[in-house]
Enzyme design. Structure first.
Site, mmCIF file in Angstrom:
data_model
loop_
_atom_site.group_PDB
_atom_site.id
_atom_site.type_symbol
_atom_site.label_atom_id
_atom_site.label_comp_id
_atom_site.label_asym_id
_atom_site.label_seq_id
_atom_site.Cartn_x
_atom_site.Cartn_y
_atom_site.Cartn_z
ATOM 1 N N HIS A 1 -2.580 -1.130 -3.442
ATOM 2 C CA HIS A 1 -3.741 -0.251 -3.285
ATOM 3 C C HIS A 1 -3.578 0.970 -4.184
ATOM 4 O O HIS A 1 -2.657 1.759 -4.010
ATOM 5 C CB HIS A 1 -3.866 0.221 -1.830
ATOM 6 C CG HIS A 1 -4.161 -0.889 -0.865
ATOM 7 N ND1 HIS A 1 -3.919 -0.780 0.482
ATOM 8 C CD2 HIS A 1 -4.680 -2.130 -1.051
ATOM 9 C CE1 HIS A 1 -4.287 -1.909 1.086
ATOM 10 N NE2 HIS A 1 -4.744 -2.743 0.166
ATOM 11 N N SER B 1 0.859 -1.191 0.000
ATOM 12 C CA SER B 1 0.000 0.000 0.000
ATOM 13 C C SER B 1 0.895 1.240 0.000
ATOM 14 O O SER B 1 1.723 1.380 -0.893
ATOM 15 C CB SER B 1 -0.952 -0.030 1.199
ATOM 16 O OG SER B 1 -1.882 1.034 1.126
ATOM 17 N N ASP C 1 -4.464 -4.840 5.892
ATOM 18 C CA ASP C 1 -4.827 -5.642 4.730
ATOM 19 C C ASP C 1 -3.671 -6.574 4.358
ATOM 20 O O ASP C 1 -2.530 -6.136 4.225
ATOM 21 C CB ASP C 1 -5.178 -4.728 3.547
ATOM 22 C CG ASP C 1 -5.769 -5.496 2.377
ATOM 23 O OD1 ASP C 1 -6.425 -6.526 2.621
ATOM 24 O OD2 ASP C 1 -5.580 -5.063 1.226
#
Length: 349
Positions: free
Chosen positions: A190, A164, A286
């Site tokens: 992401h 991310s 995540d």
């Protein structure tokens, strides 16, 4: 606890006003000043010493990239870029991340005020993340030397990567040394729609292996890397003896689509001990549960260490859940991936 001090640089008076409203609506941050261009911003940075800068990509007098390059050389600080959703905007934004920007937000193409205010919580979260980011870890990195891969035991071997905040540069650093004989690599970073294709195309020019935005139903091949498209989940699936990519519009997982957990859980199910999992820099959790599933399925799992992360969130969560085989510096990730998978050591005894 002191508030996060933000300075916004944008040639649009409306955008400066909207960003001020958004920042000041959150109790843990404040807009200390705004600037219509980088030359004014330079003086305001000296005066107010902000914790985070939000910077428009395209401005008069000096564009955002030129300013960012000078800023990161002379006075490194956390920067969140504000970008348009155009193709050119995505390319410039990726260059900004390469120069050291922590993250970016996109301007809505219609209804700027309503669109930006709807993004209020996301913008605030990116500012919070930037304020905590490790700037020293985000210096532009030179291209690493190409590694040699040992013989692949079978085309069943593959590598799954999740990242991310700070991930675009980390992924570049991991993929660039990979030789053409590498196993397939499937990646969830992401990123909003409109940026993943530019990201894949940029990597494809820099890497020896082929890099592309993933498409639903395509076969997964050695020597290729596949990037999950923005706002879509990507999973690994089986088609007979072959791996296949599945792209779908499922609900966000851990507030993200694409989600690293979605990818990792599918890899645990379909590749198991034939996979190596890698979790890189990023905020939040995540990928932690998915990495644990991979670990329990027999995969070798690698987390980037804190010292080389821009944000040590996702790797920390994966480590804390007990699903990580080893923790390594970013400079060693590529080497370890290939060593484990080429030697057949993705199989844990």
């Amino acid at each position: 606890m002191s508030k996060i001090r933000v300075l916004s640089v944008d040639d649009s008076a409306l955008m400066r006003q909207i960003m001020t409203e958004i920042i000041n609506s959150h109790s843990d941050m404040e807009m200390v000043a705004t600037a219509p261009d980088p030359l004014v911003a330079r003086d305001l940075i000296k005066k107010f010493n902000p914790d985070v800068l939000t910077l428009d990509v395209e401005m008069p007098r000096m564009d955002g990239l030129d300013f960012l390059e000078k800023l990161m050389r002379l006075r490194p600080m956390p920067v969140v870029m504000v970008s348009s959703l155009t193709g050119k905007g995505s390319e410039v934004t990726l260059r900004a991340l390469e120069l050291g920007a922590i993250d970016f937000v996109t301007k809505p193409q219609l209804g700027i005020r309503e669109g930006m205010l709807a993004y209020s919580e996301m913008i605030a979260e990116k500012v919070r993340t930037a304020a905590r980011a490790r700037i020293a870890a985000h210096k532009p990195m030179a291209a690493p030397a190409t590694l040699k891969a040992g013989p692949l035991l079978s085309s069943e071997k593959l590598i799954a990567i999740g990242a991310s905040t700070g991930g675009t540069e980390a992924i570049r650093h991991v993929l660039q040394p990979l030789p053409l004989s590498s196993p397939a690599v499937i990646i969830t970073q992401h990123m909003p729609p409109g940026f993943t294709r530019s990201f894949a195309e940029r990597l494809n020019k820099l890497c020896q292996i082929s890099v592309k935005e993933a498409e639903d139903g395509e076969r997964v091949l050695p020597g290729h890397a596949y990037i999950a498209p923005g706002d879509k989940h990507m999973e690994l699936a089986r088609s007979g003896a072959n791996y296949q990519i599945k792209i779908h519009d499922g609900p966000p997982v851990n507030r993200h689509r694409p989600s690293v957990d979605v990818l990792f859980h599918s890899v645990a199910k379909h590749a198991g001990r034939n996979a190596v999992g890698v979790i890189l820099t990023g905020m939040g959790n995540d990928g932690a549960a998915g990495m644990l599933a991979m670990y329990q399925a027999g995969a070798w799992t690698i987390a980037q260490n804190e010292a080389s992360c821009v944000v040590f969130g996702m790797p920390r969560e994966a480590i804390n859940m007990g699903g990580v085989s080893e923790v390594v510096d970013l400079s060693q990730v590529s080497q370890q991936m290939l060593a484990k998978i080429s030697a057949g050591q993705a199989i844990r005894i």
